[in-house]
Motif scaffolding. Structure first.
Motif, mmCIF file in Angstrom:
data_model
loop_
_atom_site.group_PDB
_atom_site.id
_atom_site.type_symbol
_atom_site.label_atom_id
_atom_site.label_comp_id
_atom_site.label_asym_id
_atom_site.label_seq_id
_atom_site.Cartn_x
_atom_site.Cartn_y
_atom_site.Cartn_z
ATOM 1 N N GLU A 112 56.928 52.242 3.216
ATOM 2 C CA GLU A 112 55.869 51.259 3.414
ATOM 3 C C GLU A 112 55.112 50.942 2.125
ATOM 4 O O GLU A 112 54.706 49.802 1.906
ATOM 5 C CB GLU A 112 54.922 51.715 4.512
ATOM 6 N N GLU A 113 54.915 51.947 1.264
ATOM 7 C CA GLU A 113 54.265 51.707 -0.029
ATOM 8 C C GLU A 113 55.096 50.714 -0.837
ATOM 9 O O GLU A 113 54.563 49.767 -1.422
ATOM 10 C CB GLU A 113 54.123 53.030 -0.786
ATOM 11 N N ASP A 114 56.409 50.924 -0.852
ATOM 12 C CA ASP A 114 57.304 50.011 -1.569
ATOM 13 C C ASP A 114 57.269 48.607 -0.968
ATOM 14 O O ASP A 114 57.348 47.612 -1.696
ATOM 15 C CB ASP A 114 58.744 50.534 -1.549
ATOM 16 N N ASP A 152 54.057 47.018 -2.112
ATOM 17 C CA ASP A 152 54.165 46.769 -3.552
ATOM 18 C C ASP A 152 55.120 45.621 -3.865
ATOM 19 O O ASP A 152 54.916 44.883 -4.838
ATOM 20 C CB ASP A 152 54.605 48.037 -4.284
ATOM 21 N N LYS A 174 47.059 48.632 1.984
ATOM 22 C CA LYS A 174 47.287 50.071 1.801
ATOM 23 C C LYS A 174 46.230 50.884 2.539
ATOM 24 O O LYS A 174 46.541 51.933 3.111
ATOM 25 C CB LYS A 174 47.332 50.424 0.315
ATOM 26 N N ARG A 177 47.257 50.820 6.128
ATOM 27 C CA ARG A 177 48.393 51.738 6.302
ATOM 28 C C ARG A 177 47.917 53.193 6.315
ATOM 29 O O ARG A 177 48.338 53.992 7.144
ATOM 30 C CB ARG A 177 49.408 51.508 5.187
ATOM 31 N N ASP A 178 47.002 53.523 5.403
ATOM 32 C CA ASP A 178 46.462 54.887 5.359
ATOM 33 C C ASP A 178 45.673 55.212 6.627
ATOM 34 O O ASP A 178 45.735 56.341 7.130
ATOM 35 C CB ASP A 178 45.581 55.076 4.126
#
Length: 120
Positions: free
Chosen positions: A84-86, A89, A106, A109-110
């Motif tokens: 998910e970070e990718d 990004d 983000k 998501r966190d």
């Protein structure tokens, strides 16, 4: 840019064209209305991540840089690795999200991760 305006969740559901995403978001809205806020956050993130994945996959058919990001993310997903970070990004690198939108996604998501795996 993400907006800080309030909208009726039931109206928002009607604006989601994808039937699977709509079903998840309808459930998220029901959870919210009964006070199951953690479940609402988790389900809302599922809709968000799925929508971003679909959009990146579509962009990958038209753009080589997007294809490179999609291949990396799809490989991680198939190998059950965090991606998910990718994904977020990739949208930043492609110029679709600005810095603030990236930061906000983000954070969301966190928040989803905390809701799904609460600790102290």
């Amino acid at each position: 840019m993400l907006r800080n305006t309030l909208i009726d969740l039931d109206e928002l559901v009607l604006k989601i064209p994808d039937q699977i995403e709509r079903a998840y978001f309808e459930e998220a809205a029901r959870c919210y209305h009964i006070g199951a806020y953690r479940a609402a956050v988790i389900l809302s993130w599922i809709v968000t991540a799925r929508n971003l994945e679909k959009k990146l996959e579509q962009l990958a058919t038209e753009d080589g840089e997007a294809r490179r990001y999609w291949t990396k993310i799809d490989t991680k997903k198939r190998n059950e690795q965090a991606y998910e970070e990718d994904l977020i990004d990739a949208f930043r690198a492609l110029g679709i999200l600005d810095e603030q939108e990236t930061k906000e996604l983000k954070h969301i998501r966190d928040t989803r991760n905390w809701c799904a795996h609460p600790t102290n």
